[in-house]
Design an enzyme around this catalytic site. Structure first.
Site, PDB file in Angstrom:
ATOM      1  N   LYS A 167      35.651 -32.561  85.387  1.00 45.90           N
ATOM      2  CA  LYS A 167      35.000 -31.813  84.304  1.00 45.90           C
ATOM      3  C   LYS A 167      35.281 -32.490  82.969  1.00 45.90           C
ATOM      4  O   LYS A 167      34.400 -32.613  82.117  1.00 45.90           O
ATOM      5  CB  LYS A 167      35.512 -30.362  84.274  1.00 45.90           C
ATOM      6  N   GLN A 181      40.814 -22.500  85.580  1.00 38.14           N
ATOM      7  CA  GLN A 181      40.538 -23.121  86.875  1.00 38.14           C
ATOM      8  C   GLN A 181      41.097 -22.243  87.999  1.00 38.14           C
ATOM      9  O   GLN A 181      42.275 -21.886  87.997  1.00 38.14           O
ATOM     10  CB  GLN A 181      41.167 -24.527  86.908  1.00 38.14           C
ATOM     11  N   ASP A 187      32.208 -19.901  82.001  1.00 37.79           N
ATOM     12  CA  ASP A 187      32.030 -19.803  83.455  1.00 37.79           C
ATOM     13  C   ASP A 187      31.206 -18.565  83.816  1.00 37.79           C
ATOM     14  O   ASP A 187      30.778 -18.414  84.953  1.00 37.79           O
ATOM     15  CB  ASP A 187      33.395 -19.712  84.162  1.00 37.79           C
TER      16      ASP A 187
END
Ligand code: NAD
Length: 296
Positions: free
Chosen positions: A50, A94, A117
């Site tokens: 990422k 994460q 997200d």
């Protein structure tokens, strides 16, 4: 009949190029904060990827590596600091988190406008009620883009989604419903899965079961999106029996090279959109020119 392969790698590369062009015009650069708690090796690889992808489009990515033993309160304090920091536009945590931490409570502490997200219940709720202001999580957004890339009008099409997770199945179902599909969600307790899948004009396989979707489950001419990532005898495969399903489907995504690259591209897009919205809120404009950023 042999299906057209939807090339997610190419579509994602094109999206990232467009994004890089827009971000190059910004005086300030968007900043994404990634919170990584613990030593999960796969998570470290995902975060590294990422960060690299973000750098390539001009998004700066700050990774906060935290001890696996961090307490929930301490982690929430870290997130609160990121929420308050005006230089941070997007925050992701994460997953998976170490077991002693309640992931949903942690995700809930991200301010919704920085929740790139799209896992915060506020954004999930906006999506569920069809509000276009929702931050939609990256994988479902990527799936929609791939479906749109076929040029097929999917209004009124029957979409069968296999999987009901909060990160893929449910948001994908909501998104396709908002795009006028008739949606069926199947899951591990669903009866007669093959019969159900055979009714799908669109099939989205997101259950993490290697090659479960067989050729005789798929309606001829269907559009098949394979979200699964499974490792079988050291090789990656999806939830769709690709080599056989491609003989009946009209379109199918490969694994790897389908949904995966789109997920990363859409996370970057979400971060840029969060940046634009925050700019506008503080009375500044951004340079996306209304193209690609739905908030300008
Ligand atoms: P999950 O384990 O949270 O959810 C799996 C879902 O599949 C559940 O809702 C379960 O009810 C359903 N399911 C399990 N077995 C089933 C069966 N036999 N029949 C019907 N339904 C069944 O998984 P997830 O996080 O939603 O991910 C699903 C898959 O997608 C995994 O392989 C994951 O690695 C992959 N994934 C890929 C991307 C990407 O970017 N390509 C992103 C996220 C997840």
């Amino acid at each position: 009949m042999s299906a057209q392969i939807i090339d997610g790698k190419q579509a994602a590369a094109q999206l990232r190029e467009e994004l890089a062009r827009k971000i190059a015009k910004e005086e300030e650069k968007p900043v994404l904060a990634v919170v990584l708690a613990g030593e999960n090796e796969a998570s470290k690889v995902y975060v590294r990827n990422k960060k690299k992808a973000a750098a390539e489009v001009g998004i700066s990515c700050e990774v906060l590596e935290l001890s696996a033993s961090i307490g929930e309160h301490a982690l929430q304090e870290v997130i609160e600091e990121l929420n308050e920091n005006p230089h941070i536009n997007g925050i992701i945590v994460q997953l998976p988190l170490p077991e002693h931490l309640d992931s949903q409570r942690i995700l809930n502490s991200i301010r919704p406008e920085k929740d790139v997200d799209g896992f915060h219940p506020y954004n999930a709720g906006l999506l569920a009620v069809g509000n276009p202001e929702a931050v939609v999580s990256a994988t479902p957004r990527g799936i929609l883009k791939l479906l749109e890339s076929t040029g097929i009008d999917f209004t009124g099409k029957h979409a069968v989604i296999i999987g009901r997770s909060n990160i893929v199945g449910r948001p994908t179902a909501a998104l396709l419903l908002n795009h006028d599909c008739t949606v069926t969600i199947a899951h591990s307790k669903t009866k007669n899965l093959p019969d159900l899948v055979r009714q799908g004009d669109i099939v989205v396989a997101a259950c993490g079961r290697p090659k479960i979707v067989k050729k005789d489950w798929v309606k001829p001419g269907a559009l098949v999106i394979d979200v699964g990532i499974n490792r079988v005898e050291g090789k990656l495969c999806g939830d769709v029996d690709f080599d056989n399903v491609r003989e009946v489907a009209a379109f199918v995504t490969p694994v790897p090279g389908g949904v995966g690259p789109m997920t990363v591209a859409m996370l970057l897009e979400n971060t840029y959109e969060a940046f634009c919205r925050q700019k506008q809120k503080s009375g500044h404009s951004c340079h996306c020119g209304g193209h690609g950023c739905s908030h300008c």
